[in-house]
Scaffold this active site. Sequence first.
Site, short mmCIF file in Angstrom:
data_model
loop_
_atom_site.label_atom_id
_atom_site.label_comp_id
_atom_site.label_asym_id
_atom_site.label_seq_id
_atom_site.Cartn_x
_atom_site.Cartn_y
_atom_site.Cartn_z
N VAL A 242 0.84 -1.20 0.00
CA VAL A 242 0.00 0.00 0.00
C VAL A 242 0.87 1.25 0.00
CG1 VAL A 242 -1.67 1.29 1.40
CG2 VAL A 242 -1.85 -1.19 1.20
N LYS B 93 15.73 -3.14 2.08
CA LYS B 93 14.65 -2.80 1.15
C LYS B 93 14.80 -1.35 0.69
CE LYS B 93 9.66 -3.26 1.33
NZ LYS B 93 8.58 -3.24 2.31
N PHE C 266 -8.11 0.99 -1.56
CA PHE C 266 -8.93 -0.11 -2.09
C PHE C 266 -8.23 -0.82 -3.25
CE2 PHE C 266 -11.87 2.99 -0.29
CZ PHE C 266 -12.61 2.20 0.57
N GLY D 82 -7.95 -15.94 -1.64
CA GLY D 82 -6.76 -15.90 -0.78
C GLY D 82 -6.21 -14.49 -0.80
N CYS E 128 -5.34 -9.76 1.94
CA CYS E 128 -6.41 -8.89 2.45
C CYS E 128 -7.72 -9.60 2.77
CB CYS E 128 -6.68 -7.77 1.44
SG CYS E 128 -5.25 -6.72 1.20
N LYS F 15 -3.50 -15.44 -6.93
CA LYS F 15 -4.30 -15.11 -8.11
C LYS F 15 -3.30 -14.85 -9.24
CE LYS F 15 -4.60 -10.12 -7.45
NZ LYS F 15 -5.47 -8.96 -7.36
C1 UDX Z 1 -8.41 -7.28 -2.49
C2 UDX Z 1 -9.46 -6.22 -2.87
O1 UDX Z 1 -9.88 -6.43 -4.22
C3 UDX Z 1 -8.88 -4.82 -2.72
O2 UDX Z 1 -9.88 -3.85 -2.98
C4 UDX Z 1 -8.35 -4.64 -1.32
O3 UDX Z 1 -7.78 -3.38 -1.14
C5 UDX Z 1 -7.34 -5.72 -1.01
O4 UDX Z 1 -7.92 -7.01 -1.19
P1 UDX Z 1 -6.35 -8.49 -3.66
O5 UDX Z 1 -6.00 -9.10 -2.34
O6 UDX Z 1 -5.26 -7.96 -4.51
O7 UDX Z 1 -7.36 -7.26 -3.44
O8 UDX Z 1 -7.12 -9.63 -4.46
P2 UDX Z 1 -8.41 -9.74 -5.38
O9 UDX Z 1 -8.11 -9.48 -6.79
O10 UDX Z 1 -9.55 -9.02 -4.80
O11 UDX Z 1 -8.67 -11.32 -5.26
C6 UDX Z 1 -8.84 -11.93 -3.98
C7 UDX Z 1 -9.01 -13.43 -4.11
O12 UDX Z 1 -10.31 -13.74 -4.58
C8 UDX Z 1 -8.04 -14.13 -5.05
O13 UDX Z 1 -7.57 -15.29 -4.42
C9 UDX Z 1 -8.88 -14.47 -6.26
O14 UDX Z 1 -8.43 -15.61 -6.94
C10 UDX Z 1 -10.24 -14.71 -5.62
N1 UDX Z 1 -11.37 -14.49 -6.52
C11 UDX Z 1 -11.60 -13.25 -7.04
C12 UDX Z 1 -12.25 -15.53 -6.78
O15 UDX Z 1 -12.08 -16.66 -6.30
N2 UDX Z 1 -13.32 -15.28 -7.59
C13 UDX Z 1 -13.56 -14.07 -8.14
O16 UDX Z 1 -14.57 -13.92 -8.87
C14 UDX Z 1 -12.67 -13.01 -7.85
#
Ligand code: UDX
Length: 446
Positions: A13, A37, A158, A267, A270, A331
């Site tokens: 962030v 870092k 976000f 996963g 967040c 992801k």
């Molecule tokens: C998330 C939120 O999107 C973001 O707004 C917040 O600030 C931090 O957390 P992120 O952790 O980068 O972001 O991942 P995100 O793209 O949201 O995906 C989260 C998980 O959900 C992944 O494991 C993804 O594979 C899974 N996912 C997402 C699904 O299983 N199905 C979906 O339709 C979308």
Amino acid sequence: MARTIAIIGTGYVGLVSGVCFAEHGNTVWCVDVDQAKLERLQRGEAVIYEPGLEPMLQRNLHEGRLLFTNDLSQAVRHATVLFLCLPTPPDADGAADVRAVLETAERIAHIVRDEGIDQLRIVVTRSTVPVGTAAMVRERVHALAPAADIRVASNPEFMSEGNAVRETLTPDRVVIGTRDPEVIAMLQELYRPFVNNYDRPLLVMDEKSAEVTKYAANAFLALRISFMNELSVYCDAVGADIELVRTGIGFDPRIGRSYLHAGLGFGGSCLPKDIRALAQSARQAGTPLRLVEHTWQINLDQLRRFADRIRQRFGGTISGRRFGLWGLAFKPNTDDVRESPAHKLIALLRAEGAQICAYDPEAMTSTRRVLGDQIEYASDMYAALEGADALIIATEWAEFRNPDWQRMKSCLHGNIIFDGRNLWQPSEMEQLGFEYHSIGRRSVVP
Ligand code: UDX
């Protein structure tokens, strides 16, 4: 007007926020305790895998707008607005541990007091913190530096990994939590280049609502995913296809198409942490959020169910079986493996005596750091299949979508695929002669 600001904590962030503020002409002091870092950042290395970040980091370093230091007092001396972008890891109950945030705020108050800084300083909580944290920060800094002009506000981020730069530069919305007119004016000025008045608004609200908004957003996203995952089990049982149901509901604008993909569950750093923290906070408030509690449970069940299915296919035991696994990151388009469903699945399968040979385009090094030699690492996606009893898809990287089917068959010991991300159509796999098991759709057994 360009300002001098500070970012405390150069994690995901903090670093992305800092680089994006610099991109808009501000001078940004980035503070961290990790000297190694800081040195890498100072050399223009982005440290994290995030599209677009490194060139922007280098450009702003070159222009002298990004300054990296481990000396918090320098930042406090120069910056009017100090964004706290510090980790809030879960404690044993799942509640967010805000010690790093509170301790840093106290250090800021000490510096302001000891150095006699009498100009306005605004401490902004930007990482995800539970409701009431900004109030706690305020209480602490005022107790330590009662004469100083330190204000506190909430400004949750976000951004999602892989899209963080774009989402920061052109956010869907910016949420500011404060009722203090001077702080609102300052943050409005800082965010002016990022927002507009029609589809990217800056929303001002009280700080508690801002804090809850962040958790509510993540919980709602998680809830959508768990809804679809639970529905996929039902679809499986009654012979419907979750992918068709997904498109069938997603075109309703009240529902929308995103975050409806059934799979191995969510996963990352967040969603899992935040929904547990929200659930814990709600229990503490005496108003348990039942949907949120179940969202997490469904996410865990989804993985177990997938592992059960693999076991059942092999007659109730997978001891000694070898699996090729595609995808380790939580992801696609990231090397992040925190709370990765792929890693959790590996743990479940290994606990039953299975061997895993894995491939991921970006997350091999990060996985090796966590799992070491518990699994084998393949040099490419086909090498992962050599002698494997089945292929398991755990992360939907684009490069897995159009494979060389013949090569897959010649590498695999059999022809079995367990697809945890619904990459392909059952009918297509039928024609290709694979045994294909996916999520919430009919299985194909030639
Ligand atoms: C998330 C939120 O999107 C973001 O707004 C917040 O600030 C931090 O957390 P992120 O952790 O980068 O972001 O991942 P995100 O793209 O949201 O995906 C989260 C998980 O959900 C992944 O494991 C993804 O594979 C899974 N996912 C997402 C699904 O299983 N199905 C979906 O339709 C979308």
